[in-house]
Design a protein around this motif. Sequence first.
Motif, PDB file in Angstrom:
ATOM      1  N   UNK A  23       0.901  -1.168  -0.040  1.00  0.00           N
ATOM      2  CA  UNK A  23      -0.014   0.000  -0.024  1.00  0.00           C
ATOM      3  C   UNK A  23       0.945   1.301   0.088  1.00  0.00           C
ATOM      4  N   UNK A  24       0.147   2.411  -0.436  1.00  0.00           N
ATOM      5  CA  UNK A  24       0.970   3.627  -0.425  1.00  0.00           C
ATOM      6  C   UNK A  24       1.548   3.950   1.033  1.00  0.00           C
ATOM      7  N   UNK A  25       0.634   3.664   1.984  1.00  0.00           N
ATOM      8  CA  UNK A  25       1.216   3.910   3.355  1.00  0.00           C
ATOM      9  C   UNK A  25       2.212   3.122   3.821  1.00  0.00           C
ATOM     10  N   UNK A  26       2.351   2.012   3.573  1.00  0.00           N
ATOM     11  CA  UNK A  26       3.530   0.964   3.678  1.00  0.00           C
ATOM     12  C   UNK A  26       4.904   1.563   2.772  1.00  0.00           C
ATOM     13  N   UNK A  27       4.547   2.087   1.855  1.00  0.00           N
ATOM     14  CA  UNK A  27       5.765   2.309   0.956  1.00  0.00           C
ATOM     15  C   UNK A  27       6.111   3.955   1.309  1.00  0.00           C
ATOM     16  N   UNK A  28       5.484   4.603   1.924  1.00  0.00           N
ATOM     17  CA  UNK A  28       5.689   5.870   2.330  1.00  0.00           C
ATOM     18  C   UNK A  28       6.625   5.783   3.728  1.00  0.00           C
ATOM     19  N   UNK A  29       6.027   4.720   4.721  1.00  0.00           N
ATOM     20  CA  UNK A  29       6.911   4.477   5.760  1.00  0.00           C
ATOM     21  C   UNK A  29       8.319   4.065   5.620  1.00  0.00           C
ATOM     22  N   UNK A  30       8.577   3.070   4.395  1.00  0.00           N
ATOM     23  CA  UNK A  30       9.738   2.633   4.065  1.00  0.00           C
ATOM     24  C   UNK A  30      10.620   4.009   3.444  1.00  0.00           C
ATOM     25  N   UNK A  31       9.849   4.773   2.637  1.00  0.00           N
ATOM     26  CA  UNK A  31      10.573   5.992   2.204  1.00  0.00           C
ATOM     27  C   UNK A  31      11.110   6.996   3.241  1.00  0.00           C
ATOM     28  N   UNK A  32      10.197   7.029   4.251  1.00  0.00           N
ATOM     29  CA  UNK A  32      10.522   7.803   5.472  1.00  0.00           C
ATOM     30  C   UNK A  32      11.834   7.212   6.308  1.00  0.00           C
ATOM     31  N   UNK A  58       9.407  -8.050   6.565  1.00  0.00           N
ATOM     32  CA  UNK A  58      10.717  -8.074   7.147  1.00  0.00           C
ATOM     33  C   UNK A  58      11.424  -7.060   6.399  1.00  0.00           C
ATOM     34  N   UNK A  59      12.252  -6.341   7.536  1.00  0.00           N
ATOM     35  CA  UNK A  59      13.274  -5.270   6.907  1.00  0.00           C
ATOM     36  C   UNK A  59      14.530  -5.631   7.445  1.00  0.00           C
ATOM     37  N   UNK A  60      15.528  -6.043   6.558  1.00  0.00           N
ATOM     38  CA  UNK A  60      16.754  -6.601   6.939  1.00  0.00           C
ATOM     39  C   UNK A  60      17.837  -5.547   6.379  1.00  0.00           C
ATOM     40  N   UNK A  61      18.360  -4.630   7.438  1.00  0.00           N
ATOM     41  CA  UNK A  61      19.319  -3.744   6.810  1.00  0.00           C
ATOM     42  C   UNK A  61      20.523  -3.580   7.733  1.00  0.00           C
ATOM     43  N   UNK A  62      21.140  -4.866   8.185  1.00  0.00           N
ATOM     44  CA  UNK A  62      22.180  -4.944   9.080  1.00  0.00           C
ATOM     45  C   UNK A  62      23.327  -4.348   8.121  1.00  0.00           C
ATOM     46  N   UNK A  63      24.144  -3.613   8.862  1.00  0.00           N
ATOM     47  CA  UNK A  63      25.777  -3.268   8.257  1.00  0.00           C
ATOM     48  C   UNK A  63      25.398  -2.492   7.177  1.00  0.00           C
ATOM     49  N   UNK A  64      24.722  -1.567   6.799  1.00  0.00           N
ATOM     50  CA  UNK A  64      24.014  -1.086   5.704  1.00  0.00           C
ATOM     51  C   UNK A  64      24.564   0.595   5.635  1.00  0.00           C
ATOM     52  N   UNK A  65      25.251   1.143   6.893  1.00  0.00           N
ATOM     53  CA  UNK A  65      25.337   2.478   6.811  1.00  0.00           C
ATOM     54  C   UNK A  65      24.164   3.430   7.124  1.00  0.00           C
ATOM     55  N   UNK A  66      23.446   2.881   7.918  1.00  0.00           N
ATOM     56  CA  UNK A  66      22.351   3.620   8.206  1.00  0.00           C
ATOM     57  C   UNK A  66      22.509   4.577   9.465  1.00  0.00           C
ATOM     58  N   UNK A  67      22.215   5.959   9.161  1.00  0.00           N
ATOM     59  CA  UNK A  67      22.695   7.053   9.879  1.00  0.00           C
ATOM     60  C   UNK A  67      21.341   7.969  10.060  1.00  0.00           C
ATOM     61  N   UNK A  68      21.134   8.127  11.485  1.00  0.00           N
ATOM     62  CA  UNK A  68      19.874   8.774  11.890  1.00  0.00           C
ATOM     63  C   UNK A  68      19.177   8.332  12.663  1.00  0.00           C
ATOM     64  N   UNK A  69      17.794   8.527  12.671  1.00  0.00           N
ATOM     65  CA  UNK A  69      16.829   8.089  13.777  1.00  0.00           C
ATOM     66  C   UNK A  69      15.827   7.115  13.158  1.00  0.00           C
ATOM     67  N   UNK A  70      15.120   6.325  13.924  1.00  0.00           N
ATOM     68  CA  UNK A  70      13.935   5.509  13.373  1.00  0.00           C
ATOM     69  C   UNK A  70      12.640   6.286  13.475  1.00  0.00           C
ATOM     70  N   UNK A  71      12.051   6.532  12.218  1.00  0.00           N
ATOM     71  CA  UNK A  71      10.937   7.490  12.100  1.00  0.00           C
ATOM     72  C   UNK A  71       9.428   6.862  12.654  1.00  0.00           C
ATOM     73  N   UNK A  72       8.806   7.876  13.112  1.00  0.00           N
ATOM     74  CA  UNK A  72       7.529   7.329  13.687  1.00  0.00           C
ATOM     75  C   UNK A  72       6.633   6.530  13.001  1.00  0.00           C
ATOM     76  N   UNK A  73       6.892   6.893  11.459  1.00  0.00           N
ATOM     77  CA  UNK A  73       5.955   6.159  10.372  1.00  0.00           C
ATOM     78  C   UNK A  73       6.301   4.792  10.233  1.00  0.00           C
ATOM     79  N   UNK A  74       7.125   4.404  10.865  1.00  0.00           N
ATOM     80  CA  UNK A  74       7.344   2.731  10.703  1.00  0.00           C
ATOM     81  C   UNK A  74       6.256   2.137  11.346  1.00  0.00           C
ATOM     82  N   UNK A  75       5.585   2.402  12.098  1.00  0.00           N
ATOM     83  CA  UNK A  75       4.364   1.739  12.680  1.00  0.00           C
ATOM     84  C   UNK A  75       3.403   1.209  11.791  1.00  0.00           C
ATOM     85  N   UNK A  76       3.342   1.967  10.451  1.00  0.00           N
ATOM     86  CA  UNK A  76       2.532   1.866   9.517  1.00  0.00           C
ATOM     87  C   UNK A  76       2.728   0.599   8.952  1.00  0.00           C
ATOM     88  N   UNK A  77       3.800   0.026   9.080  1.00  0.00           N
ATOM     89  CA  UNK A  77       4.297  -1.622   8.647  1.00  0.00           C
ATOM     90  C   UNK A  77       3.451  -2.359   9.524  1.00  0.00           C
TER      91      UNK A  77
END
Length: 284
Positions: free
Chosen positions: A22-31, A66-85
């Motif tokens: 859904x657009x909502x889930x895609x937007x959460x990942x984009x965020x 599933x979101x598997x992004x280990x050791x991928x140089x993520x820098x920043x914070x976990x966004x609130x939108x992740x609850x839409x997954x």
Amino acid sequence: MKSVTTLFSIIFFSCSMLADVSDQEKDALVKLYQSTSGSQWHVKWDLSSPVTTWYGIKVQDEKVIAVHLADNNLVGEIPAEIVNLVGLQELDLHKNQISGSIPFFIGKLKEMKVLNLSFNKLSGTIPSSICEMSNLKDLELYMNALSGELPMQIGSLKQLEILSLFNNEIIGEIPNSLYDLKTLKILLLNSNKLSGVLSSEVVNMTALENLSLFDNKMNGQVPIELEKLENLKEMNISYNRFNGVVSKDLAVLDVLNMTMLNDKGVAVLLEVTTNRNSAIVSED
């Protein structure tokens, strides 16, 4: 006939490609991508492509599971939108540079089975809302800068098998509810600032295979009930302030042979008896 079959295959493939989230889930990942400097990731996402093609993303029944992004140089914070997954079952962001606190709203992800935020730069307390994830089996938050006490409701996670919180700054006593986790196999709380005793209620943790409390500030008698944990294969409770006498059977399980710190901060070995179930409290 062959051309009809080929045409049908092309149509089916095209429809499969269109089957996306859904657009909502895609937007959460984009965020998530934007808030963790996605342009600097080792493996980036092409946001113009279907979500099903994005690195580390697993989709089932048009929901991200599933979101598997280990050791991928993520820098920043976990966004609130992740609850839409809402169907998310696994979130693995191990070994990145994620900062800030673990968001309280993360407890809304009711389908979560694996939550691994270890080896990041997280600070603040472990939110009690995590204890609302009733399906959680694996919780790994080690190698961060988490502080405060363990949530009192931690025992609500009745399916939990792995709890790995080592190398943080967690204080206080082990909540009584933790001893009710009969499914727990691995409990790693070492290198924190835990205090208080190890309760005899540890005997209830019948599935426990690995117990590590190394390098804390715990005290009191080492409970002889540990001997009743038939599945316990590895234990490290040294470099605390436990006292008294322990059995040889327990001592051989401990990696550092029950080396404790006395009131002066000097390393001492607990007295070991050859008999099972004969540990007594020291008079010292």
